[in-house]
Design a protein around this motif. Sequence first.
Motif, short mmCIF file in Angstrom:
data_model
loop_
_atom_site.label_atom_id
_atom_site.label_comp_id
_atom_site.label_asym_id
_atom_site.label_seq_id
_atom_site.Cartn_x
_atom_site.Cartn_y
_atom_site.Cartn_z
N TRP A 233 -6.50 47.12 38.09
CA TRP A 233 -7.83 47.76 37.60
C TRP A 233 -8.28 46.96 36.40
O TRP A 233 -7.55 46.39 35.79
N GLU A 234 -9.46 46.73 36.32
CA GLU A 234 -10.14 45.87 35.16
C GLU A 234 -10.47 47.06 33.85
O GLU A 234 -10.66 46.73 32.90
N MET A 235 -10.35 48.40 34.35
CA MET A 235 -10.80 49.31 33.00
C MET A 235 -9.71 50.41 33.10
O MET A 235 -9.12 50.69 34.29
N TYR A 236 -9.43 50.88 32.02
CA TYR A 236 -8.46 51.94 31.83
C TYR A 236 -8.70 53.38 32.02
O TYR A 236 -9.97 53.43 32.11
N PRO A 237 -8.00 54.21 32.43
CA PRO A 237 -8.44 55.65 32.96
C PRO A 237 -9.38 56.32 31.92
O PRO A 237 -10.16 57.08 32.47
N LYS B 118 -11.58 53.34 44.13
CA LYS B 118 -10.84 53.65 43.52
C LYS B 118 -11.09 54.62 42.42
O LYS B 118 -12.37 54.33 42.00
N VAL B 119 -10.43 55.58 42.45
CA VAL B 119 -11.06 56.85 41.52
C VAL B 119 -9.78 57.40 40.70
O VAL B 119 -8.72 57.50 41.10
N GLY B 120 -10.35 57.53 39.39
CA GLY B 120 -9.38 58.22 38.62
C GLY B 120 -8.38 57.37 37.71
O GLY B 120 -8.63 57.22 36.29
N TYR B 121 -7.58 56.55 38.45
CA TYR B 121 -6.64 55.83 37.61
C TYR B 121 -5.80 55.08 38.67
O TYR B 121 -5.75 55.39 39.58
N PRO B 122 -5.14 53.82 38.06
CA PRO B 122 -4.48 53.04 39.03
C PRO B 122 -3.32 53.32 39.53
O PRO B 122 -2.53 54.16 38.87
N VAL C 224 -15.05 51.19 41.12
CA VAL C 224 -14.01 51.60 40.62
C VAL C 224 -14.43 52.78 39.63
O VAL C 224 -15.36 52.28 38.89
N PHE C 225 -13.85 53.85 39.46
CA PHE C 225 -14.39 55.09 38.84
C PHE C 225 -13.24 55.52 37.88
O PHE C 225 -12.55 56.51 38.40
#
Length: 850
Positions: free
Chosen positions: A626-630, A568-572, A645-646
């Motif tokens: 996602w566990e992290m926001y963008p 997963k890259v960038g944003y959900p 996830v990035f």
Amino acid sequence: MTEQRLPRASTEQETAPLLRDPEEADAIENGVNGRDGYFSGQRNVAYREQVTPLTKILLVLALILLFLSTIFFGLFVSAQRKLNLERRPNPPAPPPPSPTAIPEEPVCLTGDCIMLSASILSSLDTTQDPCENFYEFSNGGWLRAHPLPPDKGSFGAFESLEQDNERVIQRILEDSSSTASFTTSYDDHLLAKLRGFYSSCMNESKLDERGHEPLMAVINNIRHIFKGREVVIKEEAEVNKFKGLTAALAYMHSRGLDSLFSFSIEGDVGVDPNYLVLWFSQPSLGLPSKEYYEEDDIRDVYKSVIERLLLIVSEEDEQALSRQSKGTLPFVEQSNNVWPPWHWPPCDEDDERNKKPINKTKRAHELAKKVVKFESEIAKASLDLDILYQDPIATYNPAPIFNLTASLPQIEFARYFATFTPGKFPDRLILTYPPYAESLSEILEKTSGDVIEAYLVTRAALSLSSYLGMDTEAWQAQRTLVETLNGIKKGAVGERSEYCVGQVEQALGFAAGRYFVNETFGGESKEKGTKVITDIVKAFQTSLKGIDWMDEKSAKAASEKAEAIRVKVGYPVGSPNTMDPASIATYYRLVTGDEDKFFENVLSASISDEIRSWHQLGKQRNLDSWEMYPSMVNAYFNPPSNEIVFPAGILQPPFFNKDWPTYLSYGAFGQVASHELTHAFDSAGRLYNQKGKLEEWWTNSTSEGFQVKQDCIIEQFSEYAIDDGKGGKLHVNGNLTSGENIGDSGLIQAYRAWKAQYNSSYEAGNEYLLPGSPYSRDQLFFISFARIWPRNMKAAAAVQQIRTDPHSPTRFRVDGTVYNIPEFAQVFNCSPTAKLNPPPEKQCIFWGSS
């Protein structure tokens, strides 16, 4: 006769370029020597006319100026040519270790390339030997240029990028024109909520005006609930000291206020990793780790902070009772009847019987000592962090709910669960550390009700005081503890806007991320970032064939797990979906954005998080979540869902830029990507199979071989030590950091991935050289890796990191990583005796050799 005039040279022709090719310098020099025709033509024109004395003087001066200009220009060109010749690869090479000479090929001379090169070169400290101290060599210039701000205990490249990202969000929050292109009603709603939340935080005068009132509302609710909403005498309170404990804990936990124990909703990794079940664990502590409770100086500071908070509550009680007697108490406070008729702080039993006057200062002092002692016992009963973080088998203990209720009878769990999941009572849960519940029960039994109550009150006060005005006593009390633990200069506070943007991100990160992504993550950023990741996955799969400790069967299974990893890259694009404002609005429907109530806004966000989490109990995991926001400058590997996830926040310089030469991107962001991939095969991640299930999927011989490598890296990093700020040394906990250190060893996969794609990338023009740099592409790959890790730290903050953080200090993440990569020593021509070129038997090489 009409006067003949020659055209004047343009400014561009008069000024030499900043950097010039030697052939261009030769052409300019020839042009200077061939100007006779121009000068003779100018003289012919002059002599055709009548010349006055003034004209003669002016002509002489002009000729002198032209002559001097010619001399200076010739000297400049000569010097420039000499400089360019010196940069050619012909001079004899300096003794190793040294940068390799620049190949004779085109160099990028655009403004962006010049700035990029200058940024890299200015970060270096070339007085350091890269083979002895690569961290200082790569970051010495940056560290000097970025002294530690007085309001921070540590500051590095991650924090610097966080500030850059926060400035982008700050513009969005403060400038409505920046989001004019978002015209949906959902965007209007989200932006109003974001800006209201931010404004409430920035309104310091309002915060100071409200004083302790919002904090006291929470504290009074806790006390009122804990007392069972009844007026009782001291003896009855002791008999019924647990009467309101369950409800008080439920109230606190529903607002994110940790105390006594904690629950989380995670996958059942032993049965179905995507089926979300209840996990019971120990709580966070008032101090960062159990070691601090054994240090007299820290414990004394903590005790004094607890005492101050207890006295603040007592003083607020007196003021409230005074207002009540005068009829000025706000209606909401009177109607809730929360002001206690009991003494606060609670008085001793003997004092109560003998009706002695209460010395509140003395009582607060004594009660603070008991609270710290109570919490110290909880700390001792807690599982060590190296096991909690690094041993998923030891912390997976499924059990029927009866095991918990029987071990901790002081808590009415049926009533507790009803607060979060009405109508649902789980019959099974996971205990991370079964002995903790029994230990907590014993601690509670021998502790008086007033100490438990004071513990709950001070846990809430410590957690929430930072959301008050800075002029309040409670804010200043908790700040004293923060300053002590992090080594921050007393009274030093950073920019309010930086703090408030951070609060907006924590509360509404996916909402802010929608507009952050629009500003920063366009073009081919996602595609090129994803390519770096997938190339590294391929390199890892290829390397499995050459790993000496892994047999063929395990290598095949490892390759299958790597292939199955979701990237997963960038944003959900799931829930919430960054591209869908309606889904974000639904996600944050319970979060308020009142411009005048920052404290309540924060609480609403915590309540929203808790409700959302508990709502997932007994359901299947949303694999798009996602566990992290963008905008976050971070990345993660999630074992149960087997995903890496990035966020877009880390896909920025100095980690990544879609227009950089690939050797820089693979060195910097490639390290981030390879680190997260390697987590799937580190000391903990290797215990989860490709479906995220906790089981032994390697053969016994492979597991034994891996253990040898893990022991090696534990021993290596345990030898590293930092200054403890007290004249001693504190060693890195090799057990606690082993997983992250193994993750860092994945850098070799990023190097191999870059090499594998080099030819095609070179043909596409993506391996261009930078101007003024004497370093080869291979050297710049490693320099790019090291440049993401500079960090200045106070000794107190460094000690806290050693004790609590599973990551090693950044200095060791750089030197300790390249120590185990033979290719590094080859690239920098390190001598056989160099510190970072150890003999093979000293290296901990996990992933084979090239």
